[in-house]
Design an enzyme around this catalytic site. Structure first.
Site, PDB file in Angstrom:
ATOM      1  CB  CYS A  91     -11.402  -0.338  -0.991  1.00 35.15           C
ATOM      2  SG  CYS A  91     -10.890  -0.509  -2.758  1.00 35.15           S
ATOM      3  CG  HIS A 133      -7.494  -4.962  -0.696  1.00 35.67           C
ATOM      4  ND1 HIS A 133      -8.683  -4.741   0.232  1.00 35.67           N
ATOM      5  CD2 HIS A 133      -7.740  -4.055  -1.522  1.00 35.67           C
ATOM      6  CE1 HIS A 133      -9.251  -3.516  -0.197  1.00 35.67           C
ATOM      7  NE2 HIS A 133      -8.897  -3.248  -1.430  1.00 35.67           N
ATOM      8  CD  GLU A 134      -4.531  -2.817  -3.549  1.00 35.37           C
ATOM      9  OE1 GLU A 134      -5.161  -2.739  -4.536  1.00 35.37           O
ATOM     10  OE2 GLU A 134      -4.568  -2.413  -2.421  1.00 35.37           O
ATOM     11  CG  HIS A 137      -8.955  -3.809  -6.503  1.00 33.75           C
ATOM     12  ND1 HIS A 137     -10.015  -3.650  -6.403  1.00 33.75           N
ATOM     13  CD2 HIS A 137      -8.307  -3.534  -5.094  1.00 33.75           C
ATOM     14  CE1 HIS A 137     -10.407  -2.752  -5.501  1.00 33.75           C
ATOM     15  NE2 HIS A 137      -9.298  -2.760  -4.452  1.00 33.75           N
TER      16      HIS A 137
HETATM   17 ZN    ZN Z   1      -9.233  -1.850  -2.913  1.00 34.04          ZN
END
Ligand code: ZN
Length: 154
Positions: A91, A133-134, A137
Protein backbone atom coordinates in the site's frame (compact mmCIF):
# COMPACT_ATOMS: atom_id res chain seq x y z
CA UNK A 1 -5.02 21.68 -13.44
CA UNK A 2 -4.18 18.26 -12.09
CA UNK A 3 -0.93 17.60 -10.28
CA UNK A 4 0.81 14.98 -8.17
CA UNK A 5 -0.52 15.17 -4.61
CA UNK A 6 1.20 14.41 -1.30
CA UNK A 7 0.24 11.05 0.19
CA UNK A 8 -1.13 10.40 3.64
CA UNK A 9 0.74 7.70 5.58
CA UNK A 10 -0.29 5.22 8.25
CA UNK A 11 -1.11 5.90 11.13
CA UNK A 12 -2.83 9.10 9.93
CA UNK A 13 -6.43 9.11 11.29
CA UNK A 14 -7.80 10.00 7.83
CA UNK A 15 -6.90 6.47 6.77
CA UNK A 16 -9.20 5.17 9.53
CA UNK A 17 -12.23 7.38 8.89
CA UNK A 18 -15.36 6.28 7.06
CA UNK A 19 -15.48 8.09 3.70
CA UNK A 20 -18.66 9.81 2.57
CA UNK A 21 -20.79 8.95 -0.46
CA UNK A 22 -20.38 11.62 -3.16
CA UNK A 23 -23.57 13.40 -4.25
CA UNK A 24 -23.84 13.05 -8.07
CA UNK A 25 -24.01 16.82 -8.52
CA UNK A 26 -20.56 17.12 -6.91
CA UNK A 27 -18.83 14.81 -9.42
CA UNK A 28 -18.03 17.47 -12.10
CA UNK A 29 -16.25 19.52 -9.44
CA UNK A 30 -14.10 16.52 -8.48
CA UNK A 31 -12.75 15.60 -11.92
CA UNK A 32 -9.58 17.62 -11.40
CA UNK A 33 -8.96 15.92 -8.07
CA UNK A 34 -9.58 12.52 -9.69
CA UNK A 35 -7.07 13.30 -12.48
CA UNK A 36 -4.58 14.39 -9.83
CA UNK A 37 -5.09 11.06 -8.08
CA UNK A 38 -4.34 9.24 -11.36
CA UNK A 39 -1.12 11.27 -11.72
CA UNK A 40 -0.20 10.56 -8.10
CA UNK A 41 -0.79 6.83 -8.48
CA UNK A 42 1.38 6.70 -11.61
CA UNK A 43 4.13 8.87 -10.07
CA UNK A 44 4.29 6.58 -7.03
CA UNK A 45 4.07 3.42 -9.18
CA UNK A 46 0.90 2.20 -7.51
CA UNK A 47 -1.83 0.05 -9.04
CA UNK A 48 -4.63 1.73 -7.12
CA UNK A 49 -5.33 4.77 -4.97
CA UNK A 50 -8.20 5.76 -2.69
CA UNK A 51 -9.15 9.35 -1.80
CA UNK A 52 -8.31 8.97 1.94
CA UNK A 53 -4.71 8.37 0.84
CA UNK A 54 -4.55 11.97 -0.38
CA UNK A 55 -6.41 13.17 2.72
CA UNK A 56 -9.95 13.29 1.33
CA UNK A 57 -12.60 11.19 3.06
CA UNK A 58 -14.84 10.79 0.03
CA UNK A 59 -15.78 7.63 -1.89
CA UNK A 60 -13.44 7.95 -4.86
CA UNK A 61 -10.86 5.40 -6.00
CA UNK A 62 -8.50 4.84 -8.92
CA UNK A 63 -7.97 1.28 -10.15
CA UNK A 64 -5.32 0.30 -12.67
CA UNK A 65 -6.96 -2.05 -15.18
CA UNK A 66 -5.51 -3.57 -18.33
CA UNK A 67 -7.07 -0.63 -20.20
CA UNK A 68 -5.38 1.91 -17.94
CA UNK A 69 -6.40 3.80 -14.80
CA UNK A 70 -10.15 3.80 -14.13
CA UNK A 71 -11.71 6.54 -11.98
CA UNK A 72 -14.57 5.20 -9.85
CA UNK A 73 -16.95 7.40 -7.87
CA UNK A 74 -19.03 5.70 -5.17
CA UNK A 75 -17.72 2.18 -5.96
CA UNK A 76 -19.82 -0.54 -4.45
CA UNK A 77 -19.09 -4.27 -4.52
CA UNK A 78 -22.45 -5.83 -5.27
CA UNK A 79 -21.50 -9.45 -5.89
CA UNK A 80 -18.54 -11.69 -5.09
CA UNK A 81 -17.39 -15.18 -5.94
CA UNK A 82 -17.50 -17.80 -3.22
CA UNK A 83 -13.90 -18.55 -3.99
CA UNK A 84 -11.16 -16.55 -2.31
CA UNK A 85 -7.47 -16.45 -3.13
CA UNK A 86 -4.37 -15.41 -1.20
CA UNK A 87 -2.03 -12.89 -2.78
CA UNK A 88 0.66 -10.40 -1.87
CA UNK A 89 -0.34 -6.79 -1.27
CA UNK A 90 1.33 -3.53 -0.40
CA UNK A 91 0.00 0.00 0.00
CA UNK A 92 1.38 3.42 -0.93
CA UNK A 93 0.32 4.66 2.53
CA UNK A 94 2.33 1.91 4.28
CA UNK A 95 5.69 2.07 2.51
CA UNK A 96 7.91 -1.00 2.06
CA UNK A 97 5.42 -3.26 3.85
CA UNK A 98 3.91 -6.35 2.25
CA UNK A 99 1.75 -9.25 3.31
CA UNK A 100 -0.53 -12.03 2.14
CA UNK A 101 -4.20 -11.10 2.00
CA UNK A 102 -7.16 -13.36 1.23
CA UNK A 103 -9.55 -11.73 -1.24
CA UNK A 104 -12.53 -12.80 -3.29
CA UNK A 105 -11.36 -14.08 -6.67
CA UNK A 106 -14.13 -12.24 -8.55
CA UNK A 107 -16.14 -9.16 -7.71
CA UNK A 108 -18.85 -7.15 -9.41
CA UNK A 109 -18.42 -3.44 -8.79
CA UNK A 110 -20.93 -0.69 -9.53
CA UNK A 111 -19.70 2.91 -9.74
CA UNK A 112 -20.13 6.26 -11.45
CA UNK A 113 -17.52 7.07 -14.11
CA UNK A 114 -16.00 10.46 -15.00
CA UNK A 115 -18.83 11.12 -17.44
CA UNK A 116 -21.35 10.65 -14.65
CA UNK A 117 -22.50 7.35 -16.14
CA UNK A 118 -23.39 4.40 -13.96
CA UNK A 119 -21.07 1.47 -14.76
CA UNK A 120 -20.92 -2.17 -13.75
CA UNK A 121 -17.67 -4.11 -14.02
CA UNK A 122 -17.03 -7.79 -13.41
CA UNK A 123 -13.43 -8.03 -12.30
CA UNK A 124 -11.24 -11.05 -11.62
CA UNK A 125 -7.93 -11.80 -9.95
CA UNK A 126 -5.57 -8.77 -9.78
CA UNK A 127 -8.17 -6.14 -10.68
CA UNK A 128 -10.68 -7.71 -8.27
CA UNK A 129 -7.99 -7.60 -5.59
CA UNK A 130 -7.24 -3.92 -6.24
CA UNK A 131 -10.94 -3.00 -6.09
CA UNK A 132 -11.36 -4.79 -2.75
CA UNK A 133 -8.21 -3.14 -1.33
CA UNK A 134 -9.32 0.34 -2.43
CA UNK A 135 -12.95 -0.03 -1.28
CA UNK A 136 -11.58 -1.15 2.10
CA UNK A 137 -9.74 2.20 2.29
CA UNK A 138 -13.09 3.99 2.01
CA UNK A 139 -14.26 2.08 5.08
CA UNK A 140 -11.10 2.85 7.06
CA UNK A 141 -9.69 -0.65 6.61
CA UNK A 142 -6.02 -1.23 5.74
CA UNK A 143 -4.55 -4.39 4.25
CA UNK A 144 -2.38 -4.89 7.35
CA UNK A 145 -5.63 -5.48 9.29
CA UNK A 146 -6.21 -8.60 7.20
CA UNK A 147 -2.74 -9.70 6.18
CA UNK A 148 -0.58 -12.57 7.33
CA UNK A 149 3.17 -12.93 6.89
CA UNK A 150 3.60 -9.14 7.06
CA UNK A 151 7.15 -8.19 6.22
CA UNK A 152 9.15 -5.17 5.18
CA UNK A 153 11.34 -4.80 2.14
CA UNK A 154 13.67 -2.00 1.13
ZN1 ZN B 1 -3.74 0.94 -0.02
Amino acid sequence: MSSVLPLVFNPDPRLRALSAEIPEKDIPGLLDLAESMVKTMIADEGVGLAAPQIGQNIRLIIVLTKDGPEIMFNPKITKTSLRSVWGEEGCLSIPKTFGQVKRKKNVRCEYIDIKGQKRVVDAADMVARIIQHEVDHLDGILFIDKAKDIHTEE
